[in-house]
Design a protein around this motif. Structure first.
Motif, PDB file in Angstrom:
ATOM      1  N   GLN A  95       3.374   6.416  -5.170  1.00  0.00           N
ATOM      2  CA  GLN A  95       3.603   6.630  -6.450  1.00  0.00           C
ATOM      3  C   GLN A  95       2.380   7.740  -7.001  1.00  0.00           C
ATOM      4  O   GLN A  95       2.396   8.485  -7.864  1.00  0.00           O
ATOM      5  N   PHE A  96       1.217   7.636  -6.180  1.00  0.00           N
ATOM      6  CA  PHE A  96      -0.091   8.314  -6.629  1.00  0.00           C
ATOM      7  C   PHE A  96      -0.149   9.737  -5.501  1.00  0.00           C
ATOM      8  O   PHE A  96      -1.046  10.439  -5.826  1.00  0.00           O
ATOM      9  N   ASP A  97       0.718   9.930  -4.809  1.00  0.00           N
ATOM     10  CA  ASP A  97       0.846  10.950  -3.858  1.00  0.00           C
ATOM     11  C   ASP A  97      -0.430  11.185  -2.823  1.00  0.00           C
ATOM     12  O   ASP A  97      -1.124  12.313  -3.096  1.00  0.00           O
ATOM     13  N   ILE A  98      -0.862  10.172  -2.389  1.00  0.00           N
ATOM     14  CA  ILE A  98      -2.053  10.104  -1.763  1.00  0.00           C
ATOM     15  C   ILE A  98      -1.849   9.440  -0.199  1.00  0.00           C
ATOM     16  O   ILE A  98      -0.693   8.887  -0.005  1.00  0.00           O
ATOM     17  N   LYS A 156     -12.318   8.425 -14.772  1.00  0.00           N
ATOM     18  CA  LYS A 156     -11.473   9.183 -15.195  1.00  0.00           C
ATOM     19  C   LYS A 156     -10.028   8.751 -14.450  1.00  0.00           C
ATOM     20  O   LYS A 156     -10.093   8.567 -13.264  1.00  0.00           O
ATOM     21  N   TYR A 157      -8.894   8.477 -15.083  1.00  0.00           N
ATOM     22  CA  TYR A 157      -7.633   7.862 -14.181  1.00  0.00           C
ATOM     23  C   TYR A 157      -7.145   9.250 -13.753  1.00  0.00           C
ATOM     24  O   TYR A 157      -7.059  10.296 -14.184  1.00  0.00           O
ATOM     25  N   TYR A 158      -6.398   8.861 -12.455  1.00  0.00           N
ATOM     26  CA  TYR A 158      -5.368   9.901 -12.056  1.00  0.00           C
ATOM     27  C   TYR A 158      -4.184   9.381 -12.277  1.00  0.00           C
ATOM     28  O   TYR A 158      -3.794   8.298 -12.597  1.00  0.00           O
ATOM     29  N   LEU A 159      -3.033  10.239 -12.634  1.00  0.00           N
ATOM     30  CA  LEU A 159      -1.916  10.130 -12.954  1.00  0.00           C
ATOM     31  C   LEU A 159      -1.117  10.101 -11.857  1.00  0.00           C
ATOM     32  O   LEU A 159      -1.263  10.848 -10.680  1.00  0.00           O
ATOM     33  N   ASN A 160       0.221   9.278 -11.826  1.00  0.00           N
ATOM     34  CA  ASN A 160       1.220   9.145 -10.848  1.00  0.00           C
ATOM     35  C   ASN A 160       2.125  10.232 -10.748  1.00  0.00           C
ATOM     36  O   ASN A 160       1.877  11.283 -11.530  1.00  0.00           O
ATOM     37  N   ILE A 161       3.173  10.339  -9.916  1.00  0.00           N
ATOM     38  CA  ILE A 161       4.027  11.763  -9.575  1.00  0.00           C
ATOM     39  C   ILE A 161       4.675  11.687 -11.000  1.00  0.00           C
ATOM     40  O   ILE A 161       5.498  12.716 -11.217  1.00  0.00           O
ATOM     41  N   LYS A 190      -7.343  12.715  -0.393  1.00  0.00           N
ATOM     42  CA  LYS A 190      -7.885  13.549  -1.752  1.00  0.00           C
ATOM     43  C   LYS A 190      -9.464  12.867  -2.037  1.00  0.00           C
ATOM     44  O   LYS A 190      -9.590  13.277  -3.124  1.00  0.00           O
ATOM     45  N   GLY A 191      -9.915  12.082  -1.396  1.00  0.00           N
ATOM     46  CA  GLY A 191     -11.336  11.641  -1.748  1.00  0.00           C
ATOM     47  C   GLY A 191     -11.309  10.186  -2.169  1.00  0.00           C
ATOM     48  O   GLY A 191     -10.521   9.344  -1.722  1.00  0.00           O
ATOM     49  N   GLU A 192     -12.575   9.658  -2.471  1.00  0.00           N
ATOM     50  CA  GLU A 192     -12.803   8.139  -2.839  1.00  0.00           C
ATOM     51  C   GLU A 192     -12.208   7.977  -4.120  1.00  0.00           C
ATOM     52  O   GLU A 192     -12.463   8.732  -4.878  1.00  0.00           O
ATOM     53  N   GLU A 209       0.973  -1.004  -0.062  1.00  0.00           N
ATOM     54  CA  GLU A 209       0.100   0.153  -0.043  1.00  0.00           C
ATOM     55  C   GLU A 209       0.799   1.239   0.015  1.00  0.00           C
ATOM     56  O   GLU A 209       0.553   2.208  -0.697  1.00  0.00           O
ATOM     57  N   PHE A 210       1.885   1.187   0.753  1.00  0.00           N
ATOM     58  CA  PHE A 210       2.635   2.240   0.806  1.00  0.00           C
ATOM     59  C   PHE A 210       3.205   2.780  -0.695  1.00  0.00           C
ATOM     60  O   PHE A 210       3.500   3.973  -0.957  1.00  0.00           O
ATOM     61  N   GLU A 211       3.545   1.706  -1.500  1.00  0.00           N
ATOM     62  CA  GLU A 211       4.014   2.111  -2.820  1.00  0.00           C
ATOM     63  C   GLU A 211       2.788   2.792  -3.583  1.00  0.00           C
ATOM     64  O   GLU A 211       3.148   3.637  -4.447  1.00  0.00           O
ATOM     65  N   ILE A 212       1.625   2.396  -3.443  1.00  0.00           N
ATOM     66  CA  ILE A 212       0.460   3.097  -4.084  1.00  0.00           C
ATOM     67  C   ILE A 212       0.232   4.606  -3.565  1.00  0.00           C
ATOM     68  O   ILE A 212       0.214   5.503  -4.186  1.00  0.00           O
ATOM     69  N   GLU A 213       0.498   4.728  -2.157  1.00  0.00           N
ATOM     70  CA  GLU A 213       0.532   6.155  -1.824  1.00  0.00           C
ATOM     71  C   GLU A 213       1.689   7.036  -2.134  1.00  0.00           C
ATOM     72  O   GLU A 213       1.454   8.204  -2.525  1.00  0.00           O
TER      73      GLU A 213
END
Length: 336
Positions: A10-13, A66-71, A31-33, A4-8
């Motif tokens: 890379q997506f800065d969440i 819509k997709y969110y982009l990574n860093i 940043k929301g759902e 999970e920390f990798e998801i956090e």
């Protein structure tokens, strides 16, 4: 195990809640759902899908996940060689295919999506997905594979329930498959493919109830574009119609409602009806189920497979009546 920390990172969440939900993950973040999903294809194909969604949004069709982009500005996180996407979590109910009003709304939404898909140039580093021009050879190959599977069954010493049902029923579906191929070959399919190629449009390719989400304001959203590709639009329409009609005993009123509602937004050409009919005629569900069974594509239990093939066979009479009604309604020659 997903880190999970990798998801956090890379997506800065920051993930506050994570729950598995029908093959995806529901995330509540700072940043929301969000919807987190592991995908089973490569980054180039994903860039095609991501570009397709962006193209729809830019053309005024906003109801997509819509997709969110990574860093790094990419639409995925790479975790242990797995790709994960993060998209909007769209709240709402799945479209009810027994409700003719919701089916009409879904048909109009599909037409709007097809219109908005025109002019799509995929990103340079993406992999172009296209089925344009492929259907005559795909149908021919699938008809042949019905024979191949029958030969496999005949060689088995211990034939189970599914095998016996398949042996009894496959000839009927093979004949219908041949008729569908003939219908397609006698249609303007190739010319329609050329038009789609020039229009640069795409299809969703899995337009079914769980990918059509109606929110509290009755707005319709389309999710899960994983299978989208260049294709003639009648493929999406026939796929959608079959998914609806199998639930309502092949009721011609539902078929007409879908076509009329679609035409309100984007009128079908006269020569598209024959291609639509060829797709409807082809025993795709029967072929797919047998293919999944004999080539171990899914690990359902024996009973599930047997009951699924029985329910397809039970529809034979209604299905044939429907095809006849469709031909009469849309002025197709009686030898199709």
């Amino acid at each position: 195990m997903m880190r999970e920390f990798e998801i956090e990172r890379q997506f800065d969440i920051k993930i506050e809640v994570i729950k598995a939900n029908k093959g995806i993950y529901y995330l509540k973040s700072n940043k929301g759902e969000r919807c987190l999903k592991r995908i089973n294809y490569g980054p180039q194909k994903l860039l095609f899908v991501c570009g397709a969604k962006d193209h729809l949004i830019n053309n005024g069709f906003k109801g997509v996940d819509k997709y969110y982009l990574n860093i790094e500005g990419e639409p995925y996180a790479l975790v242990n060689e797995d790709l994960y996407t993060l998209s909007e979590w769209l709240d709402g109910r799945e479209c009810d295919f027994h409700n003719i009003e919701e089916v009409k709304i879904a048909a109009r939404t599909l037409a709007k999506m097809h219109e908005a898909s025109k002019g799509y140039d995929p990103p340079e580093n993406s992999k172009l997905k296209s089925d344009l021009g492929r259907w005559p050879s795909l149908m021919a190959k699938r008809i042949k594979s019905l024979d191949k599977m029958r030969d496999m069954v005949r060689k088995k010493n211990n034939k189970n329930n599914f095998d016996l049902i398949y042996l009894k029923s496959m000839e009927f579906y093979k004949e219908i498959g041949k008729k569908a191929l003939k219908t397609l070959e006698e249609s303007n399919y190739i010319e329609l493919c050329e038009i789609a190629e020039n229009d640069k449009n795409f299809c969703h390719h899995d337009y079914t109830y769980h990918n059509i989400i109606i929110d509290k304001d009755e707005n319709v959203n389309i999710i899960d574009f994983d299978y989208c590709k260049r294709e003639v639009r009648t493929f999406d329409i026939s796929n959608f119609m079959t998914k609806v009609l199998k639930r309502v005993n092949w009721d011609m009123n539902f078929a007409k409602a879908i076509i009329d509602s679609y035409n309100e937004v984007s009128e079908l050409r006269e020569d598209e009806y024959k291609v639509l009919f060829a797709y409807m005629q082809f025993p795709q569900r029967y072929w797919r189920l047998a293919n999944r069974y004999y080539y171990n594509e899914v690990n359902w239990g024996q009973n599930t497979f047997a009951s699924k093939i029985e329910s397809i066979i039970k529809e034979q009479e209604q299905f044939l009546l429907f095809l006849e009604d469709f031909k009469n309604e849309y002025f197709l020659s009686s030898d199709s």
